[in-house]
Design a protein around this motif. Sequence first.
Motif, PDB file in Angstrom:
ATOM      1  N   UNK A  99       0.900  -1.138  -0.178  1.00  0.00           N
ATOM      2  CA  UNK A  99       0.303  -0.097   0.189  1.00  0.00           C
ATOM      3  C   UNK A  99       0.876   1.498  -0.191  1.00  0.00           C
ATOM      4  N   UNK A 100       0.347   2.869   0.211  1.00  0.00           N
ATOM      5  CA  UNK A 100       1.053   3.510   0.144  1.00  0.00           C
ATOM      6  C   UNK A 100       0.773   4.073   1.523  1.00  0.00           C
ATOM      7  N   UNK A 101       2.295   3.981   2.443  1.00  0.00           N
ATOM      8  CA  UNK A 101       1.949   4.737   3.478  1.00  0.00           C
ATOM      9  C   UNK A 101       2.935   5.199   3.781  1.00  0.00           C
ATOM     10  N   UNK A 102       3.336   6.139   5.443  1.00  0.00           N
ATOM     11  CA  UNK A 102       4.605   7.155   5.224  1.00  0.00           C
ATOM     12  C   UNK A 102       6.052   6.039   4.795  1.00  0.00           C
ATOM     13  N   UNK A 103       5.976   4.927   5.376  1.00  0.00           N
ATOM     14  CA  UNK A 103       6.735   3.628   5.362  1.00  0.00           C
ATOM     15  C   UNK A 103       7.262   3.969   3.647  1.00  0.00           C
ATOM     16  N   UNK A 104       6.246   3.542   2.833  1.00  0.00           N
ATOM     17  CA  UNK A 104       6.102   3.474   1.530  1.00  0.00           C
ATOM     18  C   UNK A 104       6.973   4.564   0.780  1.00  0.00           C
ATOM     19  N   UNK A 105       6.286   5.593   1.035  1.00  0.00           N
ATOM     20  CA  UNK A 105       6.667   7.010   1.054  1.00  0.00           C
ATOM     21  C   UNK A 105       7.813   8.429   1.278  1.00  0.00           C
ATOM     22  N   UNK A 106       8.238   6.902   2.394  1.00  0.00           N
ATOM     23  CA  UNK A 106       9.731   7.521   2.380  1.00  0.00           C
ATOM     24  C   UNK A 106      10.929   6.838   1.468  1.00  0.00           C
ATOM     25  N   UNK A 107      10.361   5.495   0.894  1.00  0.00           N
ATOM     26  CA  UNK A 107      11.993   5.041   0.570  1.00  0.00           C
ATOM     27  C   UNK A 107      11.364   5.443  -1.074  1.00  0.00           C
ATOM     28  N   UNK A 108      10.114   6.400  -1.785  1.00  0.00           N
ATOM     29  CA  UNK A 108      10.247   6.462  -3.081  1.00  0.00           C
ATOM     30  C   UNK A 108      11.004   7.692  -2.923  1.00  0.00           C
ATOM     31  N   UNK A 109      10.691   8.459  -1.880  1.00  0.00           N
ATOM     32  CA  UNK A 109      11.254   9.984  -1.877  1.00  0.00           C
ATOM     33  C   UNK A 109      12.518   9.877  -2.124  1.00  0.00           C
ATOM     34  N   UNK A 110      13.127   8.809  -1.396  1.00  0.00           N
ATOM     35  CA  UNK A 110      14.734   8.776  -0.906  1.00  0.00           C
ATOM     36  C   UNK A 110      14.809   9.083  -2.991  1.00  0.00           C
ATOM     37  N   UNK A 111      14.576   8.302  -3.220  1.00  0.00           N
ATOM     38  CA  UNK A 111      14.674   7.668  -4.596  1.00  0.00           C
ATOM     39  C   UNK A 111      15.311   8.685  -5.527  1.00  0.00           C
ATOM     40  N   UNK A 112      13.804   9.559  -5.225  1.00  0.00           N
ATOM     41  CA  UNK A 112      13.411   9.868  -6.644  1.00  0.00           C
ATOM     42  C   UNK A 112      13.761  11.576  -6.501  1.00  0.00           C
ATOM     43  N   UNK A 113      13.510  12.148  -4.722  1.00  0.00           N
ATOM     44  CA  UNK A 113      14.382  13.218  -4.346  1.00  0.00           C
ATOM     45  C   UNK A 113      15.258  13.459  -3.977  1.00  0.00           C
ATOM     46  N   UNK A 114      15.957  12.110  -3.292  1.00  0.00           N
ATOM     47  CA  UNK A 114      17.009  12.698  -2.687  1.00  0.00           C
ATOM     48  C   UNK A 114      18.332  11.697  -2.322  1.00  0.00           C
ATOM     49  N   UNK A 115      18.607  11.464  -4.317  1.00  0.00           N
ATOM     50  CA  UNK A 115      19.562  11.767  -4.541  1.00  0.00           C
ATOM     51  C   UNK A 115      19.953   9.259  -4.308  1.00  0.00           C
ATOM     52  N   UNK A 116      19.006   9.005  -4.255  1.00  0.00           N
ATOM     53  CA  UNK A 116      19.399   7.701  -3.298  1.00  0.00           C
ATOM     54  C   UNK A 116      19.136   6.608  -3.998  1.00  0.00           C
ATOM     55  N   UNK A 117      20.151   6.355  -5.590  1.00  0.00           N
ATOM     56  CA  UNK A 117      19.616   6.053  -6.685  1.00  0.00           C
ATOM     57  C   UNK A 117      19.857   4.180  -6.799  1.00  0.00           C
ATOM     58  N   UNK A 118      20.759   3.946  -5.202  1.00  0.00           N
ATOM     59  CA  UNK A 118      20.603   2.624  -4.630  1.00  0.00           C
ATOM     60  C   UNK A 118      19.278   2.029  -4.370  1.00  0.00           C
ATOM     61  N   UNK A 119      18.489   2.695  -3.806  1.00  0.00           N
ATOM     62  CA  UNK A 119      17.403   2.009  -3.494  1.00  0.00           C
ATOM     63  C   UNK A 119      16.639   1.184  -4.224  1.00  0.00           C
ATOM     64  N   UNK A 120      17.061   2.333  -6.098  1.00  0.00           N
ATOM     65  CA  UNK A 120      15.943   1.666  -6.774  1.00  0.00           C
ATOM     66  C   UNK A 120      15.913  -0.106  -7.286  1.00  0.00           C
ATOM     67  N   UNK A 121      17.233  -0.692  -6.880  1.00  0.00           N
ATOM     68  CA  UNK A 121      17.430  -1.887  -7.014  1.00  0.00           C
ATOM     69  C   UNK A 121      16.866  -2.930  -5.880  1.00  0.00           C
ATOM     70  N   UNK A 122      17.111  -1.891  -4.133  1.00  0.00           N
ATOM     71  CA  UNK A 122      16.106  -2.476  -3.251  1.00  0.00           C
ATOM     72  C   UNK A 122      14.739  -2.884  -3.376  1.00  0.00           C
ATOM     73  N   UNK A 123      13.867  -1.398  -3.840  1.00  0.00           N
ATOM     74  CA  UNK A 123      12.667  -1.764  -4.164  1.00  0.00           C
ATOM     75  C   UNK A 123      12.660  -3.014  -5.452  1.00  0.00           C
ATOM     76  N   UNK A 124      13.564  -2.820  -6.238  1.00  0.00           N
ATOM     77  CA  UNK A 124      13.406  -4.162  -7.582  1.00  0.00           C
ATOM     78  C   UNK A 124      13.390  -5.370  -6.870  1.00  0.00           C
ATOM     79  N   UNK A 125      14.028  -5.799  -5.624  1.00  0.00           N
ATOM     80  CA  UNK A 125      14.030  -6.828  -5.104  1.00  0.00           C
ATOM     81  C   UNK A 125      12.850  -7.059  -4.702  1.00  0.00           C
ATOM     82  N   UNK A 126      12.065  -6.204  -4.119  1.00  0.00           N
ATOM     83  CA  UNK A 126      10.674  -6.587  -3.066  1.00  0.00           C
ATOM     84  C   UNK A 126       9.439  -6.745  -3.873  1.00  0.00           C
ATOM     85  N   UNK A 127       9.491  -5.864  -5.833  1.00  0.00           N
ATOM     86  CA  UNK A 127       8.440  -6.615  -6.253  1.00  0.00           C
ATOM     87  C   UNK A 127       8.762  -7.284  -6.967  1.00  0.00           C
ATOM     88  N   UNK A 128      10.195  -7.904  -7.171  1.00  0.00           N
ATOM     89  CA  UNK A 128      10.669  -9.976  -7.533  1.00  0.00           C
ATOM     90  C   UNK A 128       9.892  -9.989  -6.254  1.00  0.00           C
TER      91      UNK A 128
END
Length: 311
Positions: A99-128
Amino acid sequence: MTEIKRAGELIKTVGTGLLDLVYPQDLYCICCGKIIDGTRAYRLCNECMTSIRWNTGRHCEKCGRPLAENDPGDMCFGCSVREASGQPHSFDKGYACAGYGACEQSMIFALKYGSRSDIGDTLGEMMYDRMVYEYGRDELSGMYDFALPVPTHREKKSKRGYNHAELMARGFAKRAGLRCEPDVVVRLRPTLPMKGLGPGERIANIRGAFGIRGRRLPQIAGARILLIDDIFTTGATIDEIARVLKYPDQCEDDMQGSGRHEARDQRDDITQGSGKYEAHDQSAGKHFKAAEGAARVDFLAFAGAADIVVS
């Protein structure tokens, strides 16, 4: 100005590398920043792991967003309204990891706006893991021909340094044994931020914003494609890309105007002939026809936002 810009980018890259050496990212929870050890799944602390609204219960059979346990139907309200009004989504089926709550938003915002490109692979792992939970590894490996990240406009990608959806798609695809194809669909023009727009405004904002690269048209014919994005809300963006992929012969009118020259700038020219698209790859001097669009277009989002009805 170009040299100053390059120098700034170099300083930023070196600075980020030095910070990674002093403060390794694997030592901190990617959601709240607490210190963790390297054994934590998805680089999350215990508290954040339990706070994420994992989508393992009932969910909409069309878009995949979580359903309440007492919801009487198999579809969310928004998808039900669309089906009843004869305006169903263009995509075939959707999935959401959470779902889309505070934790999900925090990770997405860090990836998109916080220069945390490393989070992209981790989210891909969760989605897999979410898709493996649904289908198992063997079935998942044969479901799609390739994964396709939702494209971002080149100006935004240049400013951010990467397309966050592509990082997620690559993380998913390498685990699923799929090809990741980030350059099949191109974003033809900038669009307004979706945040704050109503459902109808989102559709108008995104209409005609995507096109297919000419040299890639044969690749989508009859293909089973999995779109990858961060958040599913109204589905306006996913619907538009699915429409372009499944019905490329309808895209000619959409590409007139501001977006058309951008497609040419990227050395792809798409024209319509004999009821089908003829693609001219100017860089290779090739000429061919695409007889059909994609056979199936599903999508996988990291988070499914609350149910929104398109008015």
